[in-house]
Design a protein around this motif. Structure first.
Motif, PDB file in Angstrom:
ATOM      1  N   ASN A  63       0.831  -1.207   0.000  1.00  0.00           N
ATOM      2  CA  ASN A  63       0.000   0.000   0.000  1.00  0.00           C
ATOM      3  C   ASN A  63       0.861   1.251   0.000  1.00  0.00           C
ATOM      4  OD1 ASN A  63      -2.375  -1.462  -0.071  1.00  0.00           O
ATOM      5  ND2 ASN A  63      -2.589  -1.498   2.157  1.00  0.00           N
ATOM      6  N   SER A  64       1.948   1.241   0.740  1.00  0.00           N
ATOM      7  CA  SER A  64       2.851   2.383   0.784  1.00  0.00           C
ATOM      8  C   SER A  64       3.481   2.628  -0.587  1.00  0.00           C
ATOM      9  CB  SER A  64       3.937   2.139   1.836  1.00  0.00           C
ATOM     10  OG  SER A  64       4.897   3.163   1.796  1.00  0.00           O
ATOM     11  N   LEU A  65       3.974   1.563  -1.208  1.00  0.00           N
ATOM     12  CA  LEU A  65       4.585   1.702  -2.526  1.00  0.00           C
ATOM     13  C   LEU A  65       3.558   2.115  -3.582  1.00  0.00           C
ATOM     14  CD1 LEU A  65       6.982  -1.379  -2.516  1.00  0.00           C
ATOM     15  CD2 LEU A  65       7.608   1.041  -2.301  1.00  0.00           C
ATOM     16  N   LYS A  68       2.956   5.822  -3.230  1.00  0.00           N
ATOM     17  CA  LYS A  68       4.089   6.604  -3.767  1.00  0.00           C
ATOM     18  C   LYS A  68       4.077   6.594  -5.278  1.00  0.00           C
ATOM     19  CE  LYS A  68       7.190   6.072   0.162  1.00  0.00           C
ATOM     20  NZ  LYS A  68       8.440   5.483   0.637  1.00  0.00           N
ATOM     21  N   TYR A  69       3.789   5.445  -5.867  1.00  0.00           N
ATOM     22  CA  TYR A  69       3.732   5.336  -7.314  1.00  0.00           C
ATOM     23  C   TYR A  69       2.644   6.243  -7.890  1.00  0.00           C
ATOM     24  CZ  TYR A  69       3.257   3.346 -11.974  1.00  0.00           C
ATOM     25  OH  TYR A  69       3.181   3.189 -13.331  1.00  0.00           O
ATOM     26  N   ALA A  70       1.501   6.260  -7.225  1.00  0.00           N
ATOM     27  CA  ALA A  70       0.385   7.097  -7.686  1.00  0.00           C
ATOM     28  C   ALA A  70       0.734   8.578  -7.647  1.00  0.00           C
ATOM     29  CB  ALA A  70      -0.852   6.811  -6.845  1.00  0.00           C
ATOM     30  N   LEU A  71       1.609   8.936  -6.712  1.00  0.00           N
ATOM     31  CA  LEU A  71       2.028  10.340  -6.594  1.00  0.00           C
ATOM     32  C   LEU A  71       3.205  10.679  -7.510  1.00  0.00           C
ATOM     33  CD1 LEU A  71       1.761  10.759  -2.711  1.00  0.00           C
ATOM     34  CD2 LEU A  71       0.189  11.656  -4.461  1.00  0.00           C
ATOM     35  N   GLY A  72       3.722   9.679  -8.204  1.00  0.00           N
ATOM     36  CA  GLY A  72       4.793   9.926  -9.147  1.00  0.00           C
ATOM     37  C   GLY A  72       6.191   9.790  -8.594  1.00  0.00           C
TER      38      GLY A  72
END
Length: 73
Positions: A63-65, A68-72
């Protein structure tokens, strides 16, 4: 399931030896799906996925990764 992955019961009985080379398919009778075949590899992958998703530490990291991925990042 796509139409290509659904076979009627008569066809499944006649072509079983060829069908089991597929990763998965559904068997229908009178237009309704009555069974599903999944290859051993597909079942093992599903079990592994369920085991990972039931691991709290894994889901926290995932979920953390994902966030972060969604935020770029």
């Amino acid at each position: 399931m796509t139409k290509d992955s659904i076979v009627n019961l008569t066809e499944a009985q006649a072509k079983l030896s060829a069908l089991i080379n597929r990763d998965s398919f559904a068997i229908s009778r009178h237009g309704k799906i009555v069974g599903v075949y999944l290859s051993r590899d597909r079942i093992e992958a599903l079990v592994e996925t369920m085991e990972l998703l039931s691991d709290a530490e894994f889901t926290t990291v995932w979920n953390s990764l994902s966030a972060k991925y969604a935020l770029g990042y």
